[in-house]
Motif scaffolding. Structure first.
Motif, PDB file in Angstrom:
ATOM      1  N   HIS A 122       0.947  -1.197   0.052  1.00 39.39           N
ATOM      2  CA  HIS A 122      -0.282   0.067   0.018  1.00 39.39           C
ATOM      3  C   HIS A 122       0.722   1.883  -0.270  1.00 39.39           C
ATOM      4  O   HIS A 122       1.975   1.081   0.799  1.00 39.39           O
ATOM      5  N   ARG A 123       1.089   2.416  -0.832  1.00 42.31           N
ATOM      6  CA  ARG A 123       1.141   3.054  -0.654  1.00 42.31           C
ATOM      7  C   ARG A 123       0.940   4.111   0.187  1.00 42.31           C
ATOM      8  O   ARG A 123      -0.833   4.452   0.631  1.00 42.31           O
ATOM      9  N   GLY A 124       1.526   5.251   0.435  1.00 42.71           N
ATOM     10  CA  GLY A 124       0.987   6.798   1.565  1.00 42.71           C
ATOM     11  C   GLY A 124       1.539   6.500   2.321  1.00 42.71           C
ATOM     12  O   GLY A 124       2.190   5.606   3.341  1.00 42.71           O
ATOM     13  N   ASP A 125       1.068   6.892   3.783  1.00 41.70           N
ATOM     14  CA  ASP A 125       0.966   6.995   4.867  1.00 41.70           C
ATOM     15  C   ASP A 125       0.025   5.973   5.450  1.00 41.70           C
ATOM     16  O   ASP A 125      -0.793   6.181   5.224  1.00 41.70           O
ATOM     17  N   LEU A 126       0.845   5.506   6.290  1.00 40.27           N
ATOM     18  CA  LEU A 126      -0.268   4.460   6.619  1.00 40.27           C
ATOM     19  C   LEU A 126       0.276   4.239   8.359  1.00 40.27           C
ATOM     20  O   LEU A 126       1.264   4.249   9.276  1.00 40.27           O
ATOM     21  N   ILE A 127      -0.553   3.994   8.753  1.00 39.87           N
ATOM     22  CA  ILE A 127      -0.993   3.113  10.202  1.00 39.87           C
ATOM     23  C   ILE A 127      -1.135   1.895   9.935  1.00 39.87           C
ATOM     24  O   ILE A 127      -2.791   1.341  10.000  1.00 39.87           O
ATOM     25  N   VAL A 128      -0.434   0.671  10.823  1.00 39.37           N
ATOM     26  CA  VAL A 128      -0.424  -0.918  11.301  1.00 39.37           C
ATOM     27  C   VAL A 128      -0.762  -0.837  11.801  1.00 39.37           C
ATOM     28  O   VAL A 128      -0.459  -0.657  13.177  1.00 39.37           O
ATOM     29  N   ILE A 129      -2.164  -1.551  12.376  1.00 39.49           N
ATOM     30  CA  ILE A 129      -2.872  -1.815  13.665  1.00 39.49           C
ATOM     31  C   ILE A 129      -2.442  -3.723  13.931  1.00 39.49           C
ATOM     32  O   ILE A 129      -3.264  -4.665  13.222  1.00 39.49           O
ATOM     33  N   ASP A 130      -1.671  -4.105  14.514  1.00 37.05           N
ATOM     34  CA  ASP A 130      -1.145  -5.477  14.952  1.00 37.05           C
ATOM     35  C   ASP A 130      -1.488  -6.006  15.534  1.00 37.05           C
ATOM     36  O   ASP A 130      -1.006  -5.537  17.121  1.00 37.05           O
ATOM     37  N   PHE A 131      -3.290  -6.768  15.576  1.00 41.48           N
ATOM     38  CA  PHE A 131      -3.748  -7.511  17.219  1.00 41.48           C
ATOM     39  C   PHE A 131      -3.422  -8.811  17.457  1.00 41.48           C
ATOM     40  O   PHE A 131      -3.212  -9.621  16.880  1.00 41.48           O
ATOM     41  N   GLY A 132      -2.262  -8.267  19.054  1.00 36.79           N
ATOM     42  CA  GLY A 132      -1.682  -9.432  18.856  1.00 36.79           C
ATOM     43  C   GLY A 132      -1.495  -9.625  20.465  1.00 36.79           C
ATOM     44  O   GLY A 132      -2.668  -9.256  20.994  1.00 36.79           O
ATOM     45  N   THR A 133      -0.684 -10.728  21.687  1.00 39.32           N
ATOM     46  CA  THR A 133      -0.399 -10.251  23.101  1.00 39.32           C
ATOM     47  C   THR A 133      -0.804  -8.550  23.061  1.00 39.32           C
ATOM     48  O   THR A 133      -2.082  -8.024  23.918  1.00 39.32           O
ATOM     49  N   ALA A 134      -0.010  -7.601  22.535  1.00 41.25           N
ATOM     50  CA  ALA A 134      -0.257  -6.359  22.947  1.00 41.25           C
ATOM     51  C   ALA A 134      -0.913  -5.525  21.210  1.00 41.25           C
ATOM     52  O   ALA A 134      -1.031  -6.655  20.449  1.00 41.25           O
ATOM     53  N   THR A 135      -1.271  -5.530  21.209  1.00 46.33           N
ATOM     54  CA  THR A 135      -2.179  -4.526  20.389  1.00 46.33           C
ATOM     55  C   THR A 135      -1.417  -3.326  20.208  1.00 46.33           C
ATOM     56  O   THR A 135      -1.055  -2.216  20.928  1.00 46.33           O
ATOM     57  N   THR A 136      -0.847  -3.261  18.607  1.00 51.02           N
ATOM     58  CA  THR A 136       0.690  -1.928  18.427  1.00 51.02           C
ATOM     59  C   THR A 136       0.064  -0.830  17.116  1.00 51.02           C
ATOM     60  O   THR A 136      -0.810  -1.548  16.610  1.00 51.02           O
ATOM     61  N   PHE A 137       0.045   0.027  17.482  1.00 55.76           N
ATOM     62  CA  PHE A 137      -0.430   0.756  16.027  1.00 55.76           C
ATOM     63  C   PHE A 137       0.799   1.377  16.095  1.00 55.76           C
ATOM     64  O   PHE A 137       1.938   1.976  16.660  1.00 55.76           O
ATOM     65  N   ASP A 138       1.276   1.444  14.515  1.00 62.36           N
ATOM     66  CA  ASP A 138       2.730   1.224  14.001  1.00 62.36           C
ATOM     67  C   ASP A 138       2.784   2.498  12.661  1.00 62.36           C
ATOM     68  O   ASP A 138       1.839   2.542  12.310  1.00 62.36           O
ATOM     69  N   ALA A 222      -5.180  -3.685   8.584  1.00 60.89           N
ATOM     70  CA  ALA A 222      -5.196  -4.265  10.630  1.00 60.89           C
ATOM     71  C   ALA A 222      -4.963  -5.404   9.733  1.00 60.89           C
ATOM     72  O   ALA A 222      -5.121  -6.000   9.361  1.00 60.89           O
ATOM     73  N   THR A 223      -3.281  -6.066  10.936  1.00 67.39           N
ATOM     74  CA  THR A 223      -3.290  -7.835  11.042  1.00 67.39           C
ATOM     75  C   THR A 223      -3.301  -8.375  12.338  1.00 67.39           C
ATOM     76  O   THR A 223      -3.577  -7.772  13.066  1.00 67.39           O
ATOM     77  N   GLY A 224      -2.763  -9.435  12.356  1.00 70.91           N
ATOM     78  CA  GLY A 224      -3.199 -10.040  13.442  1.00 70.91           C
ATOM     79  C   GLY A 224      -4.633 -11.374  13.265  1.00 70.91           C
ATOM     80  O   GLY A 224      -5.526 -10.747  12.580  1.00 70.91           O
TER      81      GLY A 224
END
Length: 260
Positions: A122-138, A222-224
């Motif tokens: 994906h192009r452009g500015d991104l916010i990746v949210i990973d739903f794991g043991t912790a939920t991280t926003f990158d 979103a992933t996880g």
């Protein structure tokens, strides 16, 4: 084929990848004491059940946030697959993007690999949210540079803390409440509302704040495993990429071997 291994705090995911296509995946609970021999017995049986053989694996790449688990995964690669494991983030497989934070070395391998995959897809500015043991926003910008993020307790951790600390509250399944009402009429429904809608409110609120601070249009990836749980109840996600980490590892493997 490539064996990509994502060793997280809760589970270790093993995936067979061929030409960036995931042909099989398995997961096992993370236990740093688990030996290479134990991994091999378990994995060999699963390979056979799926119609594969160990001899078909010609490369192994590992990303881990559990340092104590790394050695046995390296032994697994050398002893049972006759290859040296490539470690994501090592000099042999550098991240290849700018990490614009105060402590670059503290960035978790899974979050770095997700950043690589997200920007390849994906192009452009991104916010990746990973739903794991912790939920991280990158957060990463249009150039692919990592700019920082957020670490929040995962939804399972939140539920565990609630049930452990409150003696009379039962353990419940993490699932969408039966209705969209946020006025619970009994203990179970009130817990479902608090956990599920409370978590969605946190996600939406943090994404709103992140987008305002970024100041440019940003896509939310979103992933996880739990990403699909929230997908139908919020429009905050632009894309769901369930296998983002494995995809990133496959990309790193390709880049490493093209460079070589």
């Amino acid at each position: 084929m490539l064996l990509a291994i994502d060793a997280g705090n809760t589970n270790v995911v093993f995936a067979l990848v061929e030409a960036r296509r995931i042909v099989a995946r398995w997961r096992i609970a993370t236990d740093p004491r688990r030996t290479a021999d134990e991994y091999a017995v378990w994995l060999s049986q699963l390979l056979q059940l799926e119609g594969f053989d160990r001899s078909q694996v010609h490369g192994v790449i590992v990303a881990t946030v559990v340092p104590r688990a790394l050695h046995n995964l390296q032994v697994l690669a050398s002893k049972y697959f006759a290859t040296e494991a490539v470690i994501a983030g090592s000099p042999a497989a550098p991240w290849g993007f700018s990490i614009d934070v105060a402590e670059p070395q503290s960035l978790g391998a899974d979050r770095a690999v997700n950043t690589i995959a997200a920007h390849a897809l994906h192009r452009g500015d991104l916010i990746v949210i990973d739903f794991g043991t912790a939920t991280t926003f990158d957060v990463s910008d249009f150039s692919g540079a990592y700019k920082g993020g957020i670490i929040a307790p995962g939804i399972n951790l939140s539920l565990d803390a609630l049930v452990t600390a409150a003696a009379k509250l039962p353990r419940i399944a993490i699932e969408a409440p039966a209705t969209t009402s946020v006025i619970g009429r009994d203990t179970i429904s009130q817990m479902h509302i608090g956990i599920f809608w409370g978590y969605i409110a946190m996600i939406e609120g943090l994404v709103t704040r992140l987008k305002a601070e970024i100041g440019r249009p940003s896509k939310v990836i979103a992933t996880g495993g739990l990403a699909t749980l929230f997908e139908k109840q919020t429009n905050v996600f632009d894309h769901i990429e369930p296998d983002l980490t494995i995809q990133g590892l496959a990309m790193m493997w390709e880049n490493t071997h093209i460079a070589a």
